[in-house]
Design a protein around this motif. Structure first.
Motif, PDB file in Angstrom:
ATOM      1  N   ALA A  16     -68.514 -84.934 -48.236  1.00  0.00           N
ATOM      2  CA  ALA A  16     -69.454 -83.858 -47.890  1.00  0.00           C
ATOM      3  C   ALA A  16     -68.775 -82.851 -46.957  1.00  0.00           C
ATOM      4  O   ALA A  16     -69.006 -81.641 -47.065  1.00  0.00           O
ATOM      5  CB  ALA A  16     -70.708 -84.433 -47.248  1.00  0.00           C
ATOM      6  N   SER A  19     -66.669 -80.447 -49.002  1.00  0.00           N
ATOM      7  CA  SER A  19     -67.488 -79.414 -49.646  1.00  0.00           C
ATOM      8  C   SER A  19     -67.962 -78.379 -48.638  1.00  0.00           C
ATOM      9  O   SER A  19     -67.911 -77.174 -48.903  1.00  0.00           O
ATOM     10  CB  SER A  19     -68.694 -80.051 -50.348  1.00  0.00           C
ATOM     11  N   LEU A  22     -65.160 -76.105 -47.777  1.00  0.00           N
ATOM     12  CA  LEU A  22     -64.842 -75.163 -48.845  1.00  0.00           C
ATOM     13  C   LEU A  22     -65.753 -73.945 -48.776  1.00  0.00           C
ATOM     14  O   LEU A  22     -65.288 -72.799 -48.770  1.00  0.00           O
ATOM     15  CB  LEU A  22     -64.972 -75.844 -50.215  1.00  0.00           C
ATOM     16  N   PHE A  58     -61.295 -81.157 -57.225  1.00  0.00           N
ATOM     17  CA  PHE A  58     -62.507 -80.497 -56.743  1.00  0.00           C
ATOM     18  C   PHE A  58     -63.749 -81.244 -57.217  1.00  0.00           C
ATOM     19  O   PHE A  58     -64.663 -81.519 -56.440  1.00  0.00           O
ATOM     20  CB  PHE A  58     -62.566 -79.030 -57.196  1.00  0.00           C
ATOM     21  N   SER A  61     -64.479 -84.526 -55.297  1.00  0.00           N
ATOM     22  CA  SER A  61     -65.111 -84.375 -53.982  1.00  0.00           C
ATOM     23  C   SER A  61     -66.498 -83.759 -54.098  1.00  0.00           C
ATOM     24  O   SER A  61     -67.445 -84.211 -53.450  1.00  0.00           O
ATOM     25  CB  SER A  61     -64.230 -83.540 -53.046  1.00  0.00           C
ATOM     26  N   PHE A  62     -66.649 -82.752 -54.932  1.00  0.00           N
ATOM     27  CA  PHE A  62     -67.908 -82.016 -55.063  1.00  0.00           C
ATOM     28  C   PHE A  62     -69.040 -82.901 -55.581  1.00  0.00           C
ATOM     29  O   PHE A  62     -70.119 -82.939 -55.003  1.00  0.00           O
ATOM     30  CB  PHE A  62     -67.672 -80.820 -55.988  1.00  0.00           C
ATOM     31  N   TYR A  95     -77.741 -81.704 -49.609  1.00  0.00           N
ATOM     32  CA  TYR A  95     -76.633 -81.617 -50.558  1.00  0.00           C
ATOM     33  C   TYR A  95     -77.152 -81.207 -51.940  1.00  0.00           C
ATOM     34  O   TYR A  95     -76.515 -80.418 -52.637  1.00  0.00           O
ATOM     35  CB  TYR A  95     -75.858 -82.944 -50.624  1.00  0.00           C
ATOM     36  N   LEU A  99     -76.179 -78.088 -54.409  1.00  0.00           N
ATOM     37  CA  LEU A  99     -75.854 -78.229 -55.831  1.00  0.00           C
ATOM     38  C   LEU A  99     -76.744 -77.355 -56.707  1.00  0.00           C
ATOM     39  O   LEU A  99     -76.272 -76.746 -57.671  1.00  0.00           O
ATOM     40  CB  LEU A  99     -75.971 -79.692 -56.258  1.00  0.00           C
ATOM     41  N   THR A 102     -75.657 -73.779 -56.356  1.00  0.00           N
ATOM     42  CA  THR A 102     -74.408 -73.613 -57.093  1.00  0.00           C
ATOM     43  C   THR A 102     -74.679 -73.486 -58.594  1.00  0.00           C
ATOM     44  O   THR A 102     -74.155 -72.578 -59.246  1.00  0.00           O
ATOM     45  CB  THR A 102     -73.460 -74.802 -56.827  1.00  0.00           C
ATOM     46  N   ARG A 143     -75.200 -72.059 -49.509  1.00  0.00           N
ATOM     47  CA  ARG A 143     -74.463 -73.287 -49.830  1.00  0.00           C
ATOM     48  C   ARG A 143     -73.698 -73.800 -48.622  1.00  0.00           C
ATOM     49  O   ARG A 143     -73.672 -75.001 -48.359  1.00  0.00           O
ATOM     50  CB  ARG A 143     -73.466 -73.054 -50.972  1.00  0.00           C
ATOM     51  N   SER A 147     -74.651 -77.419 -47.094  1.00  0.00           N
ATOM     52  CA  SER A 147     -73.639 -78.486 -47.135  1.00  0.00           C
ATOM     53  C   SER A 147     -73.169 -78.859 -45.728  1.00  0.00           C
ATOM     54  O   SER A 147     -72.891 -80.031 -45.464  1.00  0.00           O
ATOM     55  CB  SER A 147     -72.460 -78.098 -48.035  1.00  0.00           C
TER      56      SER A 147
END
Length: 165
Positions: A16, A19, A22, A58, A61-62, A95, A99, A102, A143, A147
């Protein structure tokens, strides 16, 4: 069982955090940096980034973060501390918000940007950029916040679990 609960929660925290980092990086550096370039360069760079990010590391982890968050919640539910479980549940909701944003906002915008075609062949790169940039940046901030909040909840759950073990 306590070791498995802790290890799963540590994994969820780490993934987490990756993410959150990122999206934070996009919000603090990538997008402000790209805001300074011309339209064609912006479209070209974002198309390249959107292609490059679709890789196994990616995705591990995502999506792996959600898997570990759910697993940590189940392990807590089956014999852990209920307070820790509440923080894990909050992290799961946050989380999932990230998502959903996204999948419903950022990815469709990425797809539209890709569908615009090669930046060299665009007749109006400014219009392509305008249809993408502000909305994408705004929702990326959502996001990043969701996150990061999930990461914080998981970190607190881990701290609490250390006190109750």
């Amino acid at each position: 069982m306590a070791v498995l609960r802790t290890a799963t929660l540590v994994g969820a925290v780490l993934l987490a955090g990756l993410s959150a980092g990122l999206f934070y990086s996009y919000a603090c550096s990538v997008m402000p940096g790209l805001a300074q370039v011309g339209d064609r360069a912006f479209v070209d760079t974002m198309q390249r980034i959107n292609t490059a990010i679709l890789n196994g590391w990616f995705m591990l982890s995502f999506l792996g973060a959600l898997v570990l968050i759910v697993a940590a919640g189940l392990l807590q539910w089956r014999g852990g501390d209920r307070t820790v479980l509440l923080w894990i549940a909050a992290a799961a909701v946050l989380y999932l918000v990230m998502l959903v944003v996204t999948g419903t906002v950022n990815v469709p915008l990425n797809d539209k940007l890709a569908a615009a075609g090669s930046p060299d062949s665009l007749t109006d790169p400014a219009a392509v950029r305008a249809a993408f940039e502000d909305v994408w940046v705004r929702w990326n901030l959502v996001r990043a916040l969701a996150s990061t909040a999930a990461f914080g909840c998981l970190t607190w759950a881990l701290a609490l679990s250390g006190r109750t073990s």
